[in-house]
Scaffold this motif. Structure first.
Motif, mmCIF file in Angstrom:
data_model
loop_
_atom_site.group_PDB
_atom_site.id
_atom_site.type_symbol
_atom_site.label_atom_id
_atom_site.label_comp_id
_atom_site.label_asym_id
_atom_site.label_seq_id
_atom_site.Cartn_x
_atom_site.Cartn_y
_atom_site.Cartn_z
ATOM 1 N N GLY A 50 33.401 42.029 41.727
ATOM 2 C CA GLY A 50 32.449 42.476 40.580
ATOM 3 C C GLY A 50 33.407 44.086 39.714
ATOM 4 N N ALA A 51 33.549 44.506 41.079
ATOM 5 C CA ALA A 51 33.577 46.337 41.128
ATOM 6 C C ALA A 51 35.192 45.945 40.724
ATOM 7 N N ARG A 52 36.058 45.047 40.866
ATOM 8 C CA ARG A 52 36.787 45.394 40.335
ATOM 9 C C ARG A 52 37.995 43.452 39.642
ATOM 10 N N ARG A 53 38.156 43.582 38.570
ATOM 11 C CA ARG A 53 38.407 41.882 38.973
ATOM 12 C C ARG A 53 39.427 41.836 36.991
ATOM 13 N N ALA A 54 40.030 40.569 37.115
ATOM 14 C CA ALA A 54 40.605 40.262 36.271
ATOM 15 C C ALA A 54 39.455 39.512 34.840
ATOM 16 N N VAL A 55 40.201 39.529 33.919
ATOM 17 C CA VAL A 55 38.738 39.085 32.886
ATOM 18 C C VAL A 55 38.515 37.812 32.956
ATOM 19 N N PRO A 56 37.385 37.075 32.998
ATOM 20 C CA PRO A 56 37.210 35.515 33.324
ATOM 21 C C PRO A 56 37.253 35.277 32.186
ATOM 22 N N PHE A 99 47.123 29.265 38.962
ATOM 23 C CA PHE A 99 45.215 29.686 39.327
ATOM 24 C C PHE A 99 45.177 30.156 40.154
ATOM 25 N N PHE A 100 44.691 31.569 38.746
ATOM 26 C CA PHE A 100 44.688 32.448 39.571
ATOM 27 C C PHE A 100 43.109 32.933 39.841
ATOM 28 N N ASP A 101 42.287 33.873 41.008
ATOM 29 C CA ASP A 101 40.871 33.893 40.820
ATOM 30 C C ASP A 101 40.692 35.204 40.199
ATOM 31 N N TYR A 102 40.186 35.386 39.554
ATOM 32 C CA TYR A 102 39.895 36.952 38.780
ATOM 33 C C TYR A 102 39.185 37.501 39.799
ATOM 34 N N HIS A 103 38.340 37.170 40.700
ATOM 35 C CA HIS A 103 37.703 38.265 41.355
ATOM 36 C C HIS A 103 38.199 38.392 42.353
ATOM 37 N N LEU A 104 39.124 40.110 42.668
ATOM 38 C CA LEU A 104 40.085 40.683 42.932
ATOM 39 C C LEU A 104 39.613 41.140 43.652
ATOM 40 N N VAL A 139 42.826 47.971 35.919
ATOM 41 C CA VAL A 139 41.945 46.599 36.213
ATOM 42 C C VAL A 139 41.964 45.926 35.118
ATOM 43 N N GLU A 140 41.880 45.242 34.617
ATOM 44 C CA GLU A 140 41.544 44.572 33.542
ATOM 45 C C GLU A 140 40.000 44.990 33.276
ATOM 46 N N ALA A 141 39.148 44.221 33.900
ATOM 47 C CA ALA A 141 37.513 44.999 34.247
ATOM 48 C C ALA A 141 36.963 45.510 35.353
ATOM 49 N N ILE A 142 35.984 46.034 34.849
ATOM 50 C CA ILE A 142 35.355 46.836 36.110
ATOM 51 C C ILE A 142 33.516 46.433 36.301
ATOM 52 N N SER A 143 32.521 46.547 36.927
ATOM 53 C CA SER A 143 31.663 46.537 36.659
ATOM 54 C C SER A 143 30.392 47.431 36.128
ATOM 55 N N GLY A 144 29.557 47.036 35.563
ATOM 56 C CA GLY A 144 28.258 48.116 34.683
ATOM 57 C C GLY A 144 27.864 48.573 35.648
ATOM 58 N N ALA A 145 27.293 48.182 37.078
ATOM 59 C CA ALA A 145 26.770 49.191 37.565
ATOM 60 C C ALA A 145 26.678 50.542 37.948
ATOM 61 N N CYS A 146 28.123 50.383 37.794
ATOM 62 C CA CYS A 146 28.543 51.677 38.302
ATOM 63 C C CYS A 146 29.876 51.723 36.826
ATOM 64 N N MET A 147 29.713 52.536 36.976
ATOM 65 C CA MET A 147 30.721 52.913 35.698
ATOM 66 C C MET A 147 30.340 54.406 34.353
#
Length: 297
Positions: free
Chosen positions: A126-132, A155-160, A172-180
């Motif tokens: 979740g901290a580094r990911r592509a948009v699901p 067949f790309f896995d969005y969890h980097l 990256v395309e997205a990070i986690s709201g846990a630490c932003m």
């Protein structure tokens, strides 16, 4: 270096983790103020922090959801940078400085986060990911990512986090709201969190909107944040999953309904709710098994 960060922590029954989180923030000289927005907790988590310095507590009478609580805290801040941090997160001294330096060095970065670490020391998803996107979610749900070596685009896995950890900051395309950590001028252009989400997917929504406005999102691998994932929702897993799947549908319809024909989007919605049914059945069976074991004991 002057204090330039306002920290917002949305709390809901985080127990002793909240104190550990706040202590991490208090040890950081960059943090000017800390705002804990409590969503009607019924534990004693606030008792351990209510007398600490640089801390304000806003107590909601009901659980209004994560996004709405973030906006309440945001409207009480004035710093150039705002950190949104989950109450089950903590970090070592210097971590926030690394994230802040990244943003100061490139004005086009509107949002940045570090690497989330599990309690066993491994990297968390979740901290580094592509948009699901709906297709990427389909690929992941049915295990098709195993074909990514042969057909990486399809067949790309969005969890980097399954990829090697870079030794430098990447976009990256997205990070986690846990630490932003977010730049205020970027927020003023993009707008607040979407309160149509109660729990989950609101961070993906914000990441999408930041990128739509041309702001970059950065992942800083040297900035390590310990994250005891799921502490606040551990006692109500089906409730959490309900809002997670509801959020997924809102996210898909909001950003992808024009890319997918109506029938296909309908199948996506059906698939999401079928998945929720399976997950809910699993947790219900697990709870029933525990109850039966308790009675036998």
């Amino acid at each position: 270096m002057t204090e330039t960060i306002s920290a917002i922590v949305v709390n809901f029954n985080a127990g002793s983790w909240l104190r550990e989180c706040v202590d991490s923030l208090l040890k950081c000289p960059l943090v000017a103020d800390i705002i804990v927005v409590d969503n009607a907790s019924v534990d004693n988590s606030l008792d351990a922090v209510k007398h600490l310095p640089r801390l304000r507590i806003i107590q909601n009478t009901t659980n209004i959801g994560f996004a709405a609580a973030c906006n309440i805290g945001l409207n009480q801040t004035h710093a150039d940078y705002v950190l949104f941090l989950n109450p089950d997160c903590s970090f070592a001294s210097g971590t926030l400085a690394q994230i802040l330096d990244c943003m100061r060095n490139e004005e086009s970065i509107g949002m940045a986060g570090g690497i989330l670490i599990n309690t066993d020391g491994s990297e968390q998803a979740g901290a580094r990911r592509a948009v699901p996107t709906p297709w990427r979610s389909f690929v992941r749900a049915f295990g098709l990512a195993r074909f990514s070596d042969r057909w990486p685009r399809l067949f790309f896995d969005y969890h980097l986090h399954k990829q090697p950890l870079p030794d430098y900051t990447i976009e990256v395309e997205a990070i986690s709201g846990a630490c932003m950590m977010v730049r205020r001028v970027a927020m003023q252009e993009v707008g607040e969190w979407d309160e149509g989400y109660f729990l989950h997917c609101e961070d993906l929504d914000w990441c999408m909107r930041f990128r739509q406005k041309g702001w970059k999102i950065a992942f800083v691998p040297s900035a390590k944040i310990n994250h005891a994932l799921g502490v606040c929702g551990r006692s109500r897993p089906v409730f959490v999953e309900w809002h997670k799947h509801k959020g997924m549908i809102r996210f898909y319809k909001k950003f992808f309904r024009h890319q997918y024909p109506g029938v296909l989007m309908g199948l996506v919605v059906v698939g999401v709710w079928l998945r929720f049914g399976l997950v809910a059945a699993y947790y219900s069976a697990k709870h029933a098994g525990r109850a039966l074991g308790f009675r036998r004991g």
